[in-house]
Design an enzyme around this catalytic site. Structure first.
Site, PDB file in Angstrom:
ATOM      1  NE  ARG A 181      -2.887   2.439 -11.502  1.00  0.00           N
ATOM      2  CZ  ARG A 181      -2.753   3.625 -10.939  1.00  0.00           C
ATOM      3  NH1 ARG A 181      -2.163   4.606 -11.620  1.00  0.00           N
ATOM      4  NH2 ARG A 181      -3.205   3.864  -9.740  1.00  0.00           N
ATOM      5  CB  CYS A 233     -13.552   2.857 -30.230  1.00  0.00           C
ATOM      6  SG  CYS A 233     -12.483   2.461 -31.600  1.00  0.00           S
ATOM      7  N   GLY A 276       0.774  -1.238   0.000  1.00  0.00           N
ATOM      8  CA  GLY A 276       0.000   0.000   0.000  1.00  0.00           C
ATOM      9  C   GLY A 276       0.800   1.280   0.000  1.00  0.00           C
ATOM     10  NE  ARG A 324      -0.070   2.254  -5.881  1.00  0.00           N
ATOM     11  CZ  ARG A 324      -1.133   2.111  -6.683  1.00  0.00           C
ATOM     12  NH1 ARG A 324      -1.117   2.636  -7.872  1.00  0.00           N
ATOM     13  NH2 ARG A 324      -2.212   1.472  -6.264  1.00  0.00           N
ATOM     14  CD  GLU A 384       1.111  -9.375   1.108  1.00  0.00           C
ATOM     15  OE1 GLU A 384       0.955 -10.528   1.488  1.00  0.00           O
ATOM     16  OE2 GLU A 384       0.163  -8.586   0.930  1.00  0.00           O
ATOM     17  N   PRO A 385       4.821  -4.751  -0.307  1.00  0.00           N
ATOM     18  CG  PRO A 385       6.828  -3.563  -0.227  1.00  0.00           C
ATOM     19  CD  PRO A 385       6.139  -4.787   0.322  1.00  0.00           C
TER      20      PRO A 385
HETATM   21  N1  LLP Z   1      -0.965  -7.179  -0.707  1.00  0.00           N
HETATM   22  C1  LLP Z   1      -2.251  -7.384  -1.007  1.00  0.00           C
HETATM   23  C2  LLP Z   1      -2.980  -8.419  -0.319  1.00  0.00           C
HETATM   24  C3  LLP Z   1      -2.876  -6.604  -1.991  1.00  0.00           C
HETATM   25  O1  LLP Z   1      -4.152  -6.801  -2.268  1.00  0.00           O
HETATM   26  C4  LLP Z   1      -2.129  -5.614  -2.663  1.00  0.00           C
HETATM   27  C5  LLP Z   1      -2.743  -4.787  -3.707  1.00  0.00           C
HETATM   28  C6  LLP Z   1      -0.776  -5.442  -2.313  1.00  0.00           C
HETATM   29  C7  LLP Z   1      -0.229  -6.239  -1.329  1.00  0.00           C
HETATM   30  C8  LLP Z   1       0.114  -4.442  -2.997  1.00  0.00           C
HETATM   31  O2  LLP Z   1      -0.356  -3.152  -2.860  1.00  0.00           O
HETATM   32  P1  LLP Z   1       0.567  -1.925  -3.336  1.00  0.00           P
HETATM   33  O3  LLP Z   1       1.806  -1.902  -2.473  1.00  0.00           O
HETATM   34  O4  LLP Z   1       0.928  -2.149  -4.744  1.00  0.00           O
HETATM   35  O5  LLP Z   1      -0.280  -0.741  -3.141  1.00  0.00           O
HETATM   36  N2  LLP Z   1      -4.872  -1.838  -9.683  1.00  0.00           N
HETATM   37  C9  LLP Z   1      -4.842  -0.847  -8.641  1.00  0.00           C
HETATM   38  C10 LLP Z   1      -4.170  -1.348  -7.395  1.00  0.00           C
HETATM   39  C11 LLP Z   1      -4.818  -2.593  -6.834  1.00  0.00           C
HETATM   40  C12 LLP Z   1      -4.106  -3.081  -5.616  1.00  0.00           C
HETATM   41  C13 LLP Z   1      -4.602  -4.398  -5.213  1.00  0.00           C
HETATM   42  N3  LLP Z   1      -3.939  -4.979  -4.119  1.00  0.00           N
HETATM   43  C14 LLP Z   1      -4.146   0.399  -9.181  1.00  0.00           C
HETATM   44  O6  LLP Z   1      -3.755   0.400 -10.335  1.00  0.00           O
HETATM   45  O7  LLP Z   1      -4.023   1.382  -8.470  1.00  0.00           O
END
Ligand code: LLP
Length: 436
Positions: free
Chosen positions: A329, A365, A248, A293, A290-291
């Protein structure tokens, strides 16, 4: 910088490679990742989290961007991997990723996914629904192993982010509510898992949301979970040896603004965890992150060629050769990006004489196929190449073949060298498997 006549022109380079040359050599649209930036993010997490705090782990969330070369890079950098499907698991294993450093998440895992995860020897399965426990026990029994699992709980915290990427509320489709009362989904799952010979309950998991800039979302969730851990210890003698606090961490959109340092998040989280454990009389569990992004977003840019420029009274449209098929996105979350003309990166921003805005749009489109609604970019014409910054996360992984567009190639650049790590799809790929 290159000099042309007496005019100074600055070219955008990425990983030491000229982006105009990248576009010429590999075509556009093109996903370009600076592997050096990805490595430096991994290093930062090692230094500010893994090496600073004992008994910690990092699992890169592959959903943000996973191809075999990325799995290899994550392996080389010493991190683990979080996968959510058979396809992601296969990508990782086929790249030689060590299964014990893989964990499997997912709110609707199929039997085939659970079987593959157990039989390939993944380190942890994150149980999202209590029914999974029976299936894990069955396949682990067949394999003659004991599968380590964690149980995902929804802490009941509404994260400050777009509602589509907030996942921690009690009515979330993910996990089970953080409810320790007798008869709750959580306590029933814990009791059932205790009876399963081939299941080892290691602890709890939560993921409150994505693109978070506020550490309160984490610290509030940690407090909820610690109270839960205390109650579960008292009522069921359930020990949380490991706590996965999800991903996150937010990524910035403007390349001129530096990203949040990982310790901004990790120091606040570890303080909440350690102080909280002390006040609730709990042993500090292993802390796992669990990062996705934050590791990948800013290393990535997407190169596009301008197809045409359409000047209307209120808006000037710059239409490019990609769009929502390679980056959905903006359409999905109103995500914001910044762009630059790659062979005039420091040039003046174009302001239409009619005072209207400039929008960069795709070729699909749909009127909603917008890449940047109100863009600040140099003047461009057909044939020019532009780059969108910070497109590393959730673009390739969420791309589609809408309008039968071919998925762009992926190039890794580092130290002035470029190599294709995923080929551009061909017309054959578009019709593959189809019969008349
Ligand atoms: N762990 C779990 C259980 C998750 O569901 C997610 C993201 C992460 C880790 C990684 O989150 P991050 O560090 O990347 O924020 N498609 C959307 C984002 C969906 C995220 C889903 N889960 C977007 O493009 O913003």
């Amino acid at each position: 910088m290159t000099k042309k006549g007496c005019i100074k022109i600055s070219h955008l380079t990425w990983g030491g490679v000229d982006c105009q040359e990248l576009a010429q050599r590999f075509g556009t649209p093109l996903y370009v990742f600076d592997a050096g930036i990805i490595r430096s993010r991994c290093r930062e997490l090692r230094e500010t989290f893994l090496e600073r705090w004992p008994n910690t782990r990092v699992r890169y969330a592959g959903k943000a961007f996973l191809i075999r070369a990325m799995a290899k890079l994550i392996q080389d950098e010493g991190l683990g991997l979080d996968v959510v499907s058979l396809g992601e698991l296969h990508t990782a294993l086929s790249a030689g990723f060590p299964p014990e450093r893989i964990e499997m998440n997912g709110n609707a895992k199929s039997r085939a996914e659970i079987e593959a995860a157990v039989k390939s020897g993944v380190g942890r399965i994150i149980v999202d629904h209590p029914d999974e426990i029976r299936t894990i026990d069955e396949f682990a029994g067949q394999a003659g192993i004991v599968q380590k699992v964690m149980i995902r709980v929804a802490p009941g915290v509404d994260a400050h982010t777009h509602k589509y990427i907030a996942t921690g509320s009690t009515d979330s489709k993910f996990g089970v509510p953080a409810d320790s009362r007798e008869g709750s989904m959580l306590t029933e799952a814990i009791k059932f898992a205790r009876e399963c010979e081939h299941v080892d309950r290691r602890g709890l998991h939560f993921h409150v949301g994505s693109q978070l800039f506020d550490t309160d979302d984490y610290t509030k969730s940690i407090d909820v979970i610690l109270r839960l851990m205390k109650d579960l210890k008292a009522s069921l003698n359930f020990t949380t040896y490991e706590l996965n606090m999800g991903g996150g961490f937010g990524a910035v959109i403007n390349p001129a603004i530096p990203a949040m340092k990982s310790e901004y998040y990790t120091d606040a989280m570890m303080k909440a965890l350690i102080d909280g454990c002390k006040s609730y009389g709990l042993e500090v569990p292993r802390a796992i992150l669990e990062p996705g992004r934050w590791i990948i977003s800013e290393s990535g840019i997407t190169l596009y060629t301008v197809e045409n420029v359409r000047e209307l009274p209120e808006v000037t449209y710059i239409a490019v050769d990609g769009g929502m098929a390679d980056n959905p996105r903006v359409a999905l979350y109103q995500a914001e990006y910044n762009a630059v003309k790659v062979d005039d990166a420091d040039g003046e921003i174009y302001h239409p004489s009619n005072g209207g805005k400039v929008s960069i749009v795709g070729k699909c489109c749909e009127s909603g196929d917008i890449l940047i609604d109100d863009a600040e970019i140099q003047a461009v014409k057909a044939g020019d190449v532009i780059a969108l910054y910070n497109t590393g996360a959730y673009t390739f992984s969420m791309s589609s073949n809408y309008n039968c567009l071919m998925r762009p190639a992926v190039v890794f650049v580092e130290d002035g060298k470029a190599r294709v790590v995923a080929e551009r799809q061909t017309l054959d790929d578009i019709v593959r498997g189809q019969v008349l």
